[in-house]
Write an enzyme that holds these catalytic residues in place. Sequence first.
Site, PDB file in Angstrom:
ATOM      1  N   ASP A   6       0.859  -1.181   0.000  1.00  0.00           N
ATOM      2  CA  ASP A   6       0.000   0.000   0.000  1.00  0.00           C
ATOM      3  C   ASP A   6       0.900   1.238   0.000  1.00  0.00           C
ATOM      4  O   ASP A   6       2.124   1.130   0.078  1.00  0.00           O
ATOM      5  CB  ASP A   6      -0.961  -0.025   1.189  1.00  0.00           C
ATOM      6  CG  ASP A   6      -0.236   0.028   2.522  1.00  0.00           C
ATOM      7  OD1 ASP A   6       0.997   0.184   2.541  1.00  0.00           O
ATOM      8  OD2 ASP A   6      -0.904  -0.105   3.556  1.00  0.00           O
ATOM      9  N   SER A   7       0.285   2.407  -0.076  1.00  0.00           N
ATOM     10  CA  SER A   7       1.077   3.621  -0.255  1.00  0.00           C
ATOM     11  C   SER A   7       1.536   4.230   1.058  1.00  0.00           C
ATOM     12  O   SER A   7       2.319   5.163   1.069  1.00  0.00           O
ATOM     13  CB  SER A   7       0.241   4.663  -0.989  1.00  0.00           C
ATOM     14  OG  SER A   7      -0.810   5.114  -0.144  1.00  0.00           O
ATOM     15  N   CYS A  45      -7.452 -28.208   6.103  1.00  0.00           N
ATOM     16  CA  CYS A  45      -6.166 -27.598   6.494  1.00  0.00           C
ATOM     17  C   CYS A  45      -5.473 -28.471   7.533  1.00  0.00           C
ATOM     18  O   CYS A  45      -6.084 -29.316   8.176  1.00  0.00           O
ATOM     19  CB  CYS A  45      -6.345 -26.166   6.990  1.00  0.00           C
ATOM     20  SG  CYS A  45      -6.754 -26.002   8.744  1.00  0.00           S
ATOM     21  N   CYS A  67      -7.116 -28.509  11.066  1.00  0.00           N
ATOM     22  CA  CYS A  67      -8.345 -29.300  11.208  1.00  0.00           C
ATOM     23  C   CYS A  67      -8.089 -30.791  11.019  1.00  0.00           C
ATOM     24  O   CYS A  67      -8.830 -31.622  11.545  1.00  0.00           O
ATOM     25  CB  CYS A  67      -9.401 -28.795  10.229  1.00  0.00           C
ATOM     26  SG  CYS A  67      -9.979 -27.131  10.650  1.00  0.00           S
ATOM     27  N   HIS A  99      -5.370 -21.704  10.119  1.00  0.00           N
ATOM     28  CA  HIS A  99      -6.732 -22.123   9.742  1.00  0.00           C
ATOM     29  C   HIS A  99      -7.520 -20.994   9.094  1.00  0.00           C
ATOM     30  O   HIS A  99      -8.171 -21.189   8.061  1.00  0.00           O
ATOM     31  CB  HIS A  99      -7.513 -22.668  10.932  1.00  0.00           C
ATOM     32  CG  HIS A  99      -8.968 -22.809  10.588  1.00  0.00           C
ATOM     33  ND1 HIS A  99      -9.454 -23.874   9.858  1.00  0.00           N
ATOM     34  CD2 HIS A  99     -10.022 -21.974  10.788  1.00  0.00           C
ATOM     35  CE1 HIS A  99     -10.746 -23.690   9.644  1.00  0.00           C
ATOM     36  NE2 HIS A  99     -11.115 -22.544  10.189  1.00  0.00           N
TER      37      HIS A  99
END
Lengths: 401, 401
Positions: free
Chosen positions: A91-92, A338, A341, A367
């Site tokens: 971002d700037s 994942c 899990c 997760h």
Amino acid sequence: MSIEFHVEGRAGSARAGRLLTSHGEIDTPVFMPVGTVATVKGVPQDVLEELGVQILLSNTYHLYLRPGVETVRQMGGLHGFMAWPRAILTDSGGFQVFSLNELRKVSEEGVTFRSHLDGSPHFFSPESAMQAQIGLGADIIMAFDECTEYPADRARAKASMELTLRWAERSKKFFEEHKSAVPWNRSQSSVLSSQQTKNPRFARNDKLPVDSTQSLFGIVQGGMDLALRKESAERTIEIGFHGYAIGGLSVGEPRERTREVIEATLEHLPTDKPRYVMGVGTPEEIAEYASLGVDMMDCVLPTRAARHGLLFTSEGKVSIKQARYAQDAGPLDPNCGCRVCQRYSRAYLRHLYASNEVLAQVLNTLHNLSFYLDTMRRVRHSISLGEESGFSPSFRSRPEP
Amino acid sequence: MSIEFHVEGRAGSARAGRLLTSHGEIDTPVFMPVGTVATVKGVPQDVLEELGVQILLSNTYHLYLRPGVETVRQMGGLHGFMAWPRAILTDSGGFQVFSLNELRKVSEEGVTFRSHLDGSPHFFSPESAMQAQIGLGADIIMAFDECTEYPADRARAKASMELTLRWAERSKKFFEEHKSAVPWNRSQSSVLSSQQTKNPRFARNDKLPVDSTQSLFGIVQGGMDLALRKESAERTIEIGFHGYAIGGLSVGEPRERTREVIEATLEHLPTDKPRYVMGVGTPEEIAEYASLGVDMMDCVLPTRAARHGLLFTSEGKVSIKQARYAQDAGPLDPNCGCRVCQRYSRAYLRHLYASNEVLAQVLNTLHNLSFYLDTMRRVRHSISLGEESGFSPSFRSRPEP
């Protein structure tokens, strides 16, 4: 060559595409995890790769303060510094200057602000923000803008939008004049020391075209006023950027208003360029915005919520700190593949959180990111099949107890 | 069946062996990472597996307080609770009661102490410590002992040793009468709910022999008095355990004294049983103690030092917080194959630490554990080759700046 964007499928307003950068391809719509100071808090880069993260967002404001742009530049830019070979967007710095600094002073020239770390005074202008982002060397960088506060009356929103437009021109001018200075541009004289070039981790990518450079995105502002948003979009397009972001959202407005502004603004953005909504949202929201035709989104929500024990699952939100999970042998989300899990129980995750263990943050973040990335994979799949519905994440709405 | 121990190679006093447990084989001499509350701080279990960790140590005192023995037992013991299929050893709780409790009260019956979490009163006896350890279900558990303080005069050291011997008898008696209650003993009626047994993560290991039980180790005390150590060893052996630990070290005595007590005590321990020195040490020390004939060691040093940015490398200790590493593009340890040294620069690790990022702890711990495990691999390799020398980790002594 900077980026290429190809729309490969459509479903209503939504599109599935492919964004080609100097550091790999990105399937869109894409959710970009936030790695504020060149790290997604608690998650090693190899795990991000395994999760299928194709692009990370990093914050110019934070990196400018620590470790400093020059340090990152000397390590070959962010890719070398954080050992991340895939795409990065910075971002700037504008949003952080506005959100973290109550004592900022805005002038035509730029913004004076104080470091949140040590109170030291600093100054960002469109030119210095561009210089910082070129030194950091992300693949996609953002024009320096003013994030209009909420609420703002029409006069204020218009004045702020005009300032952003003037800053956009200056951002583009500086970028065009200095873009070849990006650390990984091979036509540049090497900024890497001999020690670094001997180390394969810091070698520049010789597969990159010699003239490979960053891409600059413009940011549409205009507060919550749809007419101003239209004007901002049209005049930003006139300046000309590689992609267009919708900024100034998630600043306190009702969520319905967010959607309305996104939908109205998208109408005025070119269809052949990536469209990026900054700083959103929940899993439901990112799926919804993708259905409106948004290609890129980022948000701290999955990572920040994870640190507070708030987990997104196919069965709704889970606040893992609750005592009801203390002896719950089931997985966090029975429909999630994942590695959290697949391996751990809710009882164990609850124990880690209750014991203030670092592994709680590591596993919770893993997760939540997995859930967000899966949500976007499902969205892309639906779009590819031309399905206008089917964007919603696999939620059953379940009331929070 | 509990454990089997086979000595497979010798070099001087040192031996390389194999320890067979109900949850996998362990190559000895072995360093056991410490996972105090069922987690090695910051490191997911799959990463520990990749590092080659064959056995973890966990602390009964901490787990007894949080999440409580009953919770762990209901999840199938520590293996089920923390989703760790390999071997685990728990200490007896004695050391923590002594080191974390200034207001403890020792009687013949046991120790009254206050929780360091909430000040609540608790009582450990040999029987209750055994019951806790059976419920936690580690493969190797420890007799309840009194860790003699340092310094202690001969009378005090002897009285403390006698108490430990009486407690050792009581520990063994309780263990023999209750050992079949271990959560993973298949002759037990199931302690797992139907929800748990449907979940493969909590299924008991059907490859275990039906009568598979834990192993109980005795602990030799006697302070720094070599005659008392000899007497403690002989009388502990008389009671009869599956292995023998040397306790009461690393309590403030000079390191030369530690070595002397270890060397003298080892002479009186059986050669066909595993010998375990508790709570040691630096990489140099664990290599040295292995050369004396120690088979098992544990220490918080690699994990705790990592959290303070102190890293063990083949070139000496590195304090990664130092400004000298801010732009150091080289790997932490050029001779290390761990995933941290293969991917990240010192500059990045320094940045993470200076920015107080959680990933600093994750990566630093991963490297330090890798260094300790590599050190032990080299030691085992040297012993297997019959090399009496060559035990030292690949250190060049380099003065700390």
